[in-house]
Write an enzyme that holds these catalytic residues in place. Structure first.
Site, short mmCIF file in Angstrom:
data_model
loop_
_atom_site.label_atom_id
_atom_site.label_comp_id
_atom_site.label_asym_id
_atom_site.label_seq_id
_atom_site.Cartn_x
_atom_site.Cartn_y
_atom_site.Cartn_z
N LYS A 192 91.50 39.75 151.52
CA LYS A 192 91.24 41.01 150.66
C LYS A 192 92.22 42.27 151.02
O LYS A 192 92.47 42.96 150.10
CB LYS A 192 89.95 41.59 150.48
CG LYS A 192 89.19 40.49 149.74
CD LYS A 192 87.88 41.21 149.05
CE LYS A 192 87.09 40.21 148.36
NZ LYS A 192 86.53 39.01 148.84
N SER A 220 89.32 31.82 153.97
CA SER A 220 89.39 33.07 153.34
C SER A 220 89.11 34.23 154.04
O SER A 220 89.62 35.11 154.17
CB SER A 220 88.79 33.13 151.94
OG SER A 220 87.40 32.78 152.10
C1 LIG Z 1 85.90 38.10 148.51
C2 LIG Z 1 85.99 36.96 149.20
C3 LIG Z 1 85.87 35.75 148.51
C4 LIG Z 1 86.07 35.38 147.02
O1 LIG Z 1 87.09 36.20 146.40
P1 LIG Z 1 87.28 36.50 144.78
O2 LIG Z 1 88.58 36.95 144.61
O3 LIG Z 1 85.95 37.70 144.81
O4 LIG Z 1 86.81 35.29 144.14
C5 LIG Z 1 86.13 34.41 149.32
N1 LIG Z 1 86.22 34.71 150.64
C6 LIG Z 1 85.83 35.70 151.33
C7 LIG Z 1 85.97 35.83 152.63
C8 LIG Z 1 85.82 37.08 150.70
O5 LIG Z 1 85.75 38.15 151.26
#
Ligand SMILES: *Cc1c(COP(=O)(O)O)cnc(C)c1O
Length: 337
Positions: free
Chosen positions: A56, A309
């Site tokens: 993010k 992510s």
């Molecule tokens: C926010 C987030 C997601 C999902 O992302 P979106 O853009 O809301 O679909 C996935 N994994 C992690 C670790 C996140 O912080």
């Protein structure tokens, strides 16, 4: 469906230039165990090593850099389940602004503390992201703060899309990309980048059964509300916004499929990451691995890239998962020791 989408490849390329040097270009590594399991090369984008522990930071940094100096001086605000809050706090501070982050009471304490430590103001309001968002709207209206939302914003989605460009650089032959989905900023950005450069690549979104807002909305043909439930993948909680402007249309037009996982499958993904890849990842970050392990990714006929992510899991929760307890949220007593 073609037509013009709210985020283009040139927006994403511009974002990549803008945030270069301000975020980490994270490693992309081969997974021996998953490659063996699938019979094709499987690579892991280690985005949980990103500064602030999740992707993010890309979107938040791009959005803050696109503000005017006057907007930056007023300060930025967002509702966040944690990782966007951390990212915006960091990005705001790095660019000489201040972030105010509004969160629901479902957000784990470790994430709240970390956001405070990054210098942001934290406000805990209500028991859903929607209630936290109402607080954000008030701060925008009454105090003049500038909202940088977690996903439904062109600059945020373009920033997340820079991950797609990096995956193509590191695995040009990629045939399938597995990407976690909640509000869809990550999936929309990555899909917009990769489909523009290599349209035949499959982009598959992965999320949890408990409150799969994007999946329910795609099935309904328009954004719908879903009930929020605690999940190991707490970063995937929250709706997509009934007034969604950016991510719904892109996910509708560019995602090839969305796979749903239960809590046991997500836990298995976290355990595999730890035991086989030696990586600590949060539930949301594990869903790509989990989908492969569960056998839910069909018709694999070429190289697979998985986005890990984020890693911002409460370590007590992580320990319980590693020790075989798949649903630590229902356990009243803490794990001994
Ligand atoms: C926010 C987030 C997601 C999902 O992302 P979106 O853009 O809301 O679909 C996935 N994994 C992690 C670790 C996140 O912080």
């Amino acid at each position: 469906m073609t037509g013009s989408l709210p985020v283009t490849i040139s927006d994403i390329e511009a974002a990549a230039r803008r945030i270069s040097g301000r975020i980490l270009r994270t490693p992309f590594v081969n997974s021996a165990s998953l490659s063996k399991l699938c019979g094709v090369p499987v690579g892991l984008k280690l985005e949980h090593h990103q500064t602030t522990g999740a992707f993010k930071l890309r979107g938040a940094t791009n959005a803050v850099l696109m503000l005017t100096p006057e907007e930056r001086a007023r300060g930025v605000v967002a509702a966040s389940t944690g990782n966007h809050g951390r990212a915006l706090a960091h990005a705001a501070k790095a660019e000489g602004s201040v972030a105010t982050i509004c969160m629901s009471r479902l957000v784990p304490q470790n994430k709240i503390d970390e956001i405070r430590n990054l210098g942001a103001h934290v406000r805990i309001v209500g028991k859903s992201q929607d209630e936290a968002q109402q607080d954000v709207d008030r701060l925008v209206r009454e105090d003049g703060l500038v909202m940088v939302p977690p996903f439904d914003h062109p600059a945020v989605t373009a920033g997340q899309g820079t991950l797609g460009l990096e995956i193509l650089e590191d695995m040009p032959e990629v045939a399938t990309v597995l990407v976690p989905v909640s509000g869809g900023g990550l999936a929309a950005g990555v899909a917009a980048a990769i489909k523009a450069r290599k349209p035949q690549t499959r982009i598959i979104g992965i999320t949890m059964e408990r409150g799969a807002a994007m999946k329910a909305s795609l099935d309904a043909g328009a954004p719908v509300m879903v009930e929020e439930c605690p999940s190991l993948a707490d970063s995937l909680g929250g709706g997509i916004g009934l007034d969604n402007q950016v991510t719904f249309a892109i996910c509708r037009d560019l995602l090839d499929d969305i796979i749903l996982l239960n809590e046991d499958e997500i836990a298995a993904g976290m355990r595999h990451a730890y035991a086989e890849e030696r990586e600590i990842i949060e539930g949301a970050g594990a869903v790509g691995i989990a989908a492969l392990l569960a056998g839910k990714v069909k018709k694999i006929d070429g190289s697979v890239a998985i986005i890990l992510s984020g890693r911002n899991v409460d370590m007590a929760v992580h320990r319980r998962v590693i020790n075989g307890q798949n649903d630590p949220w229902t356990e009243a007593a803490p794990w001994p020791g």
